[in-house]
Design an enzyme around this catalytic site. Structure first.
Site, PDB file in Angstrom:
ATOM      1  N   SER A 158       9.305  -0.176 -30.834  1.00  0.00           N
ATOM      2  CA  SER A 158       9.016   1.427 -31.276  1.00  0.00           C
ATOM      3  C   SER A 158       7.929   1.158 -32.547  1.00  0.00           C
ATOM      4  O   SER A 158       8.023   0.243 -33.331  1.00  0.00           O
ATOM      5  CB  SER A 158      10.283   1.815 -32.136  1.00  0.00           C
ATOM      6  OG  SER A 158       9.942   3.117 -32.919  1.00  0.00           O
ATOM      7  N   LYS A 159       6.991   1.974 -32.565  1.00  0.00           N
ATOM      8  CA  LYS A 159       5.951   2.062 -33.570  1.00  0.00           C
ATOM      9  C   LYS A 159       6.635   2.702 -34.696  1.00  0.00           C
ATOM     10  O   LYS A 159       6.167   3.836 -35.215  1.00  0.00           O
ATOM     11  CB  LYS A 159       4.741   2.761 -33.079  1.00  0.00           C
ATOM     12  CG  LYS A 159       3.393   2.272 -33.636  1.00  0.00           C
ATOM     13  CD  LYS A 159       2.290   2.667 -32.800  1.00  0.00           C
ATOM     14  CE  LYS A 159       0.978   2.668 -33.752  1.00  0.00           C
ATOM     15  NZ  LYS A 159       0.677   1.368 -34.507  1.00  0.00           N
TER      16      LYS A 159
END
Ligand code: PPE
Length: 307
Positions: A158-159
């Site tokens: 996940s960014k």
């Protein structure tokens, strides 16, 4: 890097004036870092401005939010259409960088994010060479003393906004020591990625990059594009775990990211990569990538979303 303001920023369904795109100081994300963002570039092409791999970026944003259990109140299609509209509204005919962000707004305080409003914004502005104009000739890298997150400490697929504390610490350390950028190792000591880019090496004509999931690296959209381009150019490309020795012994090395694009690495920890100049394979791949993003390679047309 200073921002060049444009006219409008899209916030929760409305295009608001740049200066009015503000949030409350007690917004949840400002305190606890929960949220996700994207970085996307749009380029001028012979047929007008096009956003590079727009759908892939918005899909990754939704995946990031899924991991964080944040329900984005917009569909993939709405996010993509909004991004295009934003480029049009701001008249960014020469291309730009787009920054979608999903964050928790004002309303709840305390670590528990449940109940805090999920807010969505997209901004766009012109952004030049991410690692500086001299990056063309190659950047000097330093292996960071900071490890990349263990995926059980911070979901690396996940960014995540808060995840970038780790990246910022590594970046500051490298820059203060006189380098351009940091390479981060994972908790197992294997090469992971850079603070805002993935990494490739070339050894004996073979192109290698750390496998994103095992290396705790972001699954880069530029990285995936380079894998495709390199294979199309006839190279053997493989995702392989690597140690710092592999970097020191590489014939060529380069990093990839939306903001950075494709940048040759001239040295790692003061050991020259090859002779320190951009290598032939790096140069060929970089040139092809630059043609693809600017609509000069019909075979990669499907990557371009015309505005
Ligand atoms: N790893 C990290 C940690 C990362 O932040 C990026 C993008 C990448 C790899 C490459 O991913 P992709 O853009 O899909 O190829 N970094 C973004 C943010 C940079 C910033 O300073 O902000 C970017 O390049 O837009």
């Amino acid at each position: 890097m200073p921002i060049t303001p444009t006219k409008k920023i899209w916030m929760d369904g409305e295009f608001v004036d740049w200066d009015d795109a503000t949030v409350h100081v007690l917004s949840h994300t400002l305190h606890y870092g929960m949220g996700a963002f994207e970085g996307i570039r749009a380029y001028k092409t012979p047929n007008g401005v096009a956003i590079f791999r727009l759908k892939d970026h918005m899909e990754r944003l939704l995946r990031s939010c899924r991991i964080l259990m944040m329900d984005v109140p917009y569909s993939l299609k709405e996010l993509c259409e909004t991004a295009k509209e934003l480029v049009r509204v701001n008249e960014l005919h020469d291309g730009c960088y787009l920054r979608p962000i999903v964050y928790l707004g004002y309303g709840e305080i305390g670590v528990n994010p449940i109940g805090a409003p999920v807010q969505t914004a997209i901004a766009a502005w012109p952004w030049g060479a991410y690692l500086g104009e001299h990056a063309e000739k190659g950047v000097r890298m330093k292996i960071s003393s900071w490890s990349r997150h263990h995926p059980n400490a911070m979901p690396t697929a996940s960014k995540t906004i808060g995840g970038y504390v780790n990246a910022s610490l590594a970046k500051v350390e490298a820059v203060k020591a006189g380098y351009d950028e940091a390479i981060m190792l994972g908790p197992d000591g294997r090469v992971s990625e850079c603070t805002g880019e993935n990494l490739f090496i070339v050894k004996d004509g073979v192109i290698l990059s750390p496998p994103p999931s095992e290396a705790g690296a972001l699954r880069g959209i530029t990285q995936a594009s380079i894998v495709k381009i390199a294979a199309d150019l006839g190279y053997v490309v493989s995702f392989e775990a690597m140690r710092r020795d592999d970097l020191y012994l590489a014939d060529e090395a380069f990093l990839t990211g939306t903001a950075a694009e494709v940048v040759p690495i001239s040295s790692v920890d003061d050991r020259l990569v090859g002779d320190g100049n951009p290598g032939p394979i790096t140069t060929e791949i970089k040139t092809t990538y630059h043609q693809a993003i600017r609509g000069e390679r019909p075979q990669y047309e499907e990557w371009l979303a015309r505005v």
